[in-house]
Enzyme design. Structure first.
Site, short mmCIF file in Angstrom:
data_model
loop_
_atom_site.label_atom_id
_atom_site.label_comp_id
_atom_site.label_asym_id
_atom_site.label_seq_id
_atom_site.Cartn_x
_atom_site.Cartn_y
_atom_site.Cartn_z
N ASP A 7 16.03 70.57 16.03
CA ASP A 7 14.97 70.62 17.06
C ASP A 7 15.24 71.56 18.22
OD1 ASP A 7 13.52 68.69 15.62
OD2 ASP A 7 14.54 67.04 16.62
N HIS A 34 7.37 68.94 15.34
CA HIS A 34 8.05 67.78 15.93
C HIS A 34 7.03 66.99 16.76
CE1 HIS A 34 11.47 65.46 17.30
NE2 HIS A 34 10.96 65.51 18.52
N GLU A 38 -1.05 66.99 15.47
CA GLU A 38 -0.18 67.72 14.54
C GLU A 38 -1.00 68.33 13.41
OE1 GLU A 38 3.46 65.87 13.04
OE2 GLU A 38 3.25 64.32 14.55
N GLY A 89 3.87 62.95 3.84
CA GLY A 89 3.25 64.23 3.50
C GLY A 89 1.89 64.50 4.12
N ASN A 127 9.09 74.30 12.00
CA ASN A 127 9.11 72.83 11.97
C ASN A 127 8.06 72.28 12.93
OD1 ASN A 127 10.16 70.15 11.45
ND2 ASN A 127 11.16 70.24 13.45
C1 GRF Z 1 5.38 63.90 11.61
O1 GRF Z 1 5.15 63.14 12.76
C2 GRF Z 1 6.22 65.12 11.94
O2 GRF Z 1 6.00 65.62 13.21
C3 GRF Z 1 7.61 64.58 11.88
O3 GRF Z 1 7.60 63.63 10.84
C4 GRF Z 1 6.27 63.15 10.65
C5 GRF Z 1 5.93 63.43 9.22
O4 GRF Z 1 4.73 62.89 8.82
N1 GRF Z 1 8.57 65.63 11.77
P1 GRF Z 1 4.08 63.36 7.45
O5 GRF Z 1 5.14 63.17 6.36
O6 GRF Z 1 3.69 64.79 7.58
O7 GRF Z 1 2.92 62.45 7.24
#
Ligand code: GRF
Length: 241
Positions: free
Chosen positions: A151, A110, A180, A16, A108
């Site tokens: 994806d 990725h 991210e 999360g 989403n």
């Molecule tokens: C992230 O790297 C996201 O891109 C991928 O899964 C991971 C999730 O990490 N889809 P978190 O649960 O947000 O810490």
């Protein structure tokens, strides 16, 4: 000033951290936030994201995979009056019926540059290991609209992250995750604010024509606040403030 109009449901399977980054970002925007997180849905009770959501005071529900999944998820989204679905570390396919009902409103993140290194089973360390195994020198973050295939949906924004000598899946994952946490919330805000949408041809279109990708690598030595400046400039967040 944008009123908080849109209600987000975050779907999560993991720890999360992207949920937390989104929550913090929207909170920091205050009244300028175009959305708020109204619900977090996990595919299993043990997802760390659910405990985190609970601690943040956000409603939490579990919708496990199974024959009733689409109906259960659909009912939850109706019950909570959800406008926008945000997949933050969600490893399941969103049911077709839900994708159709929320077309252009499912986003989403990725941890690689799609369309490479994505698809069924490509999540977590596997993504980064595949990047390393391929000898790619560039990875990055992709934020995209979700369609019925893993994806594959229209790319909204990307940011490059270098692969460096001696990288492991873990070190690369950490470098990518940092980006991210900065890019994803800003793109979600842009979608919620209607600055970017899915057109009839299935492409992501920015209303104000903002460049939406990193044009250059940002060295790791750069502090978060400076990286934020690059990303804000690219996504055009300053304009929406
Ligand atoms: C992230 O790297 C996201 O891109 C991928 O899964 C991971 C999730 O990490 N889809 P978190 O649960 O947000 O810490």
């Amino acid at each position: 000033m944008t009123a908080v109009a849109r209600r987000i449901a975050v779907l999560a399977s993991g720890r999360g951290s992207n949920l937390e980054a989104l929550h913090r970002y929207l909170g920091a925007l205050g009244e300028r936030a175009a959305a708020s997180i109204a619900l977090v849905v996990g595919d299993r009770e043990t997802a760390g994201a659910l405990a985190l959501a609970d601690a943040l005071g956000v409603d939490v529900r579990v919708a496990p995979p199974g024959p009733d999944h689409a109906a259960q998820l659909g009912a939850l989204l109706s019950e909570f009056d959800i406008d926008l679905l945000v997949l933050a570390g969600y490893i399941r396919l969103v049911p077709d019926a839900v994708v159709r009902a929320y077309q252009g409103r499912v986003v989403n993140v990725h941890p690689a540059l799609l369309p490479a290194f994505g698809g069924r089973g490509m999540y977590g360390a596997r993504v980064h290991q595949a990047v390393l195994d391929a000898g790619a020198r560039v990875s990055g973050v992709t934020v995209h609209f979700v369609d019925p295939v893993y994806d594959r949906g229209a790319i909204i924004a990307q940011w490059p992250v270098p692969v460096v000598d001696g990288d492991t899946a873990g070190s690369l994952a950490a470098r990518v995750l940092r980006v991210e946490h900065l890019l994803f919330p800003r793109v979600v805000q842009a979608v919620a604010a209607g600055r970017v949408s899915l057109d009839e041809a299935g492409r992501a279109v920015w209303a104000d024509g903002a460049p939406r990708s990193g044009l250059t690598f940002v060295p790791e030595s750069v502090e978060d606040h400076e990286l934020v400046r690059y990303i804000d400039d690219a996504i055009g967040c300053r304009a929406s403030r």
